[in-house]
Design an enzyme around this catalytic site. Structure first.
Site, PDB file in Angstrom:
ATOM      1  N   ARG A  51       0.801  -1.217   0.000  1.00 28.26           N
ATOM      2  CA  ARG A  51       0.000   0.000   0.000  1.00 28.26           C
ATOM      3  C   ARG A  51       0.841   1.279   0.000  1.00 28.26           C
ATOM      4  O   ARG A  51       1.909   1.324   0.612  1.00 28.26           O
ATOM      5  CB  ARG A  51      -0.933   0.007   1.220  1.00 28.26           C
ATOM      6  CG  ARG A  51      -2.023  -1.052   1.132  1.00 28.26           C
ATOM      7  CD  ARG A  51      -2.733  -1.276   2.451  1.00 28.26           C
ATOM      8  NE  ARG A  51      -3.858  -2.193   2.274  1.00 28.26           N
ATOM      9  CZ  ARG A  51      -3.729  -3.529   2.247  1.00 28.26           C
ATOM     10  NH1 ARG A  51      -2.539  -4.088   2.420  1.00 28.26           N
ATOM     11  NH2 ARG A  51      -4.790  -4.289   2.054  1.00 28.26           N
ATOM     12  N   HIS A  59      -0.873  -2.489  -4.502  1.00 28.37           N
ATOM     13  CA  HIS A  59      -0.263  -3.381  -5.490  1.00 28.37           C
ATOM     14  C   HIS A  59      -0.202  -2.771  -6.886  1.00 28.37           C
ATOM     15  O   HIS A  59      -0.420  -3.450  -7.890  1.00 28.37           O
ATOM     16  CB  HIS A  59      -1.001  -4.713  -5.527  1.00 28.37           C
ATOM     17  CG  HIS A  59      -0.835  -5.540  -4.285  1.00 28.37           C
ATOM     18  ND1 HIS A  59       0.282  -5.472  -3.487  1.00 28.37           N
ATOM     19  CD2 HIS A  59      -1.649  -6.467  -3.715  1.00 28.37           C
ATOM     20  CE1 HIS A  59       0.159  -6.319  -2.476  1.00 28.37           C
ATOM     21  NE2 HIS A  59      -1.008  -6.927  -2.586  1.00 28.37           N
ATOM     22  N   HIS A  79       2.946 -12.929  -5.357  1.00 34.46           N
ATOM     23  CA  HIS A  79       1.816 -13.009  -4.433  1.00 34.46           C
ATOM     24  C   HIS A  79       1.215 -14.410  -4.390  1.00 34.46           C
ATOM     25  O   HIS A  79      -0.011 -14.576  -4.342  1.00 34.46           O
ATOM     26  CB  HIS A  79       0.751 -11.984  -4.838  1.00 34.46           C
ATOM     27  CG  HIS A  79      -0.120 -11.520  -3.715  1.00 34.46           C
ATOM     28  ND1 HIS A  79      -1.020 -12.354  -3.078  1.00 34.46           N
ATOM     29  CD2 HIS A  79      -0.232 -10.314  -3.119  1.00 34.46           C
ATOM     30  CE1 HIS A  79      -1.660 -11.664  -2.143  1.00 34.46           C
ATOM     31  NE2 HIS A  79      -1.201 -10.423  -2.142  1.00 34.46           N
ATOM     32  N   ASP A  87      -2.222  -9.670   8.250  1.00 28.67           N
ATOM     33  CA  ASP A  87      -1.936  -8.987   6.989  1.00 28.67           C
ATOM     34  C   ASP A  87      -0.940  -7.890   7.335  1.00 28.67           C
ATOM     35  O   ASP A  87      -1.251  -6.701   7.293  1.00 28.67           O
ATOM     36  CB  ASP A  87      -3.212  -8.428   6.362  1.00 28.67           C
ATOM     37  CG  ASP A  87      -3.009  -8.018   4.905  1.00 28.67           C
ATOM     38  OD1 ASP A  87      -1.865  -8.133   4.411  1.00 28.67           O
ATOM     39  OD2 ASP A  87      -3.984  -7.583   4.261  1.00 28.67           O
ATOM     40  N   GLU A 107       4.994 -12.575   1.197  1.00 30.71           N
ATOM     41  CA  GLU A 107       5.430 -11.674   0.136  1.00 30.71           C
ATOM     42  C   GLU A 107       6.704 -10.937   0.552  1.00 30.71           C
ATOM     43  O   GLU A 107       6.675 -10.066   1.410  1.00 30.71           O
ATOM     44  CB  GLU A 107       4.327 -10.665  -0.162  1.00 30.71           C
ATOM     45  CG  GLU A 107       2.970 -11.292  -0.466  1.00 30.71           C
ATOM     46  CD  GLU A 107       1.838 -10.336  -0.182  1.00 30.71           C
ATOM     47  OE1 GLU A 107       1.847  -9.213  -0.733  1.00 30.71           O
ATOM     48  OE2 GLU A 107       0.939 -10.699   0.614  1.00 30.71           O
TER      49      GLU A 107
END
Length: 324
Positions: free
Chosen positions: A78, A103, A174, A231, A289
């Site tokens: 982000r 992304h 990803h 996350d 990631e």
């Protein structure tokens, strides 16, 4: 080996490249640099699919937002309020996650068709030119991603890029891993060489603090079950390195399969896929990631993501598969 995988509505062909070595079989698509398949054996020698994906191109086109196994850019993760300053100017990006950029915007690298050519006997090199102003990012960027299998069967992804004007760049893959081959991945065990993480606000934007993981649910320095509701970006203890250094290990106790991740990157985003929808279910995979930190262009104290003319962007991550 390359073969036609599908055709987009404008007639553009998408090809699938298949790589095989030392018991690992990988398929890579020219659409989005997607790792469509990774098949590896368990402790009994039984082979299974360990990344989430679709049999045909239509599946990826119908489910774009989870970024299934795609090459993500220009900026992975982000950027707050879809804007960032650089050399006295402020660049406005396309917001595609509320008011923020995620992304690379609404049509990032994951939704582009890449040119492809062989890279040795066990690899494929994808290449494209991202024009100045694409999704709001400055600079004409030439970028390549080379996917190859080493003698052990590990999947190596090496990125390179150059630009004709100052810009920012942050690339990742990803993939959602499920080492069991099916079912919920929350029972996988994870070890991360990360003593700190970047806490986030309600929009998953980093607060700017690098917080110690000690005594918290973010402490994966000793291998333990993952669970759910992650996350978050973890600050790898090794920092930025010239060559890939080990950062993570994922283990499925039932099958015995293991995944080790070595990278040059300073961060790793752990995403437990709590929002996956049909044909998958929440928690069916886990994304690991490798990256620079979220919102780094707005955080001068984070590792920098600027790329300038005359510089070469290089990043490399190695996914090693085994059993125990």
């Amino acid at each position: 080996m390359s073969e036609l995988f599908g055709t987009l509505s404008d007639g553009t062909e998408v090809h699938r490249w298949t790589l095989e070595r030392a018991g690992t079989r990988v398929e890579v698509l020219t659409y989005g640099g997607i790792v469509r398949s990774v098949r590896v054996p368990d402790r009994e020698g039984r082979t299974a699919e360990v990344v989430l994906g679709f049999a045909g191109l239509d599946g990826y086109l119908a489910h774009p937002e989870p970024y299934f196994s795609a090459l993500v850019g220009r900026y992975a993760n982000r950027i707050a309020h879809a804007r960032f300053p650089l050399d006295g100017a402020v660049y406005a990006l396309e917001p595609n996650s509320g008011p923020h950029s995620l992304h690379g915007g609404g049509r990032g690298f994951d939704k582009r068709v890449w040119a492809a050519r062989p890279a040795g006997q066990h690899g494929v090199r994808l290449h494209r030119v991202s024009p100045h102003g694409e999704e709001g990012f400055p600079g004409r960027v030439e970028v390549s991603a080379t996917y190859s299998l080493d003698p052990s069967g590990a999947l190596r992804i090496a990125y390179e890029a150059v630009t004709d004007a100052p810009t920012v760049l942050n690339l990742t893959n990803h993939s959602y891993f499920n080492l069991a081959g099916s079912g919920h991945a929350g029972g996988h065990e994870l070890r991360l060489a990360a003593s700190r993480f970047t806490p986030v606000d309600a929009d998953l934007i980093p607060t700017g603090v690098l917080e110690d993981v000690s005594g918290s649910r973010f402490d994966f320095r000793t291998s333990r079950k993952i669970g759910a509701a992650y996350d978050h970006n973890f600050v790898l203890d090794k920092g930025v390195t010239a060559t890939p250094q080990q950062a993570a290990e994922l283990h499925d106790p039932a099958s015995g399969r293991t995944l080790t991740i070595a990278t040059t990157e300073p961060g790793l985003q752990l995403y437990t896929a709590d929002h996956l929808q049909e044909p998958f279910a929440p928690g069916d995979g886990v994304a690991l990631e490798t990256q620079h930190f979220p919102d780094s262009p707005n955080r001068p104290d984070f590792p920098g993501t600027e790329l300038r003319p005359g510089q070469v962007f290089r990043s490399e991550t190695v996914y090693g598969f085994g059993v125990r």
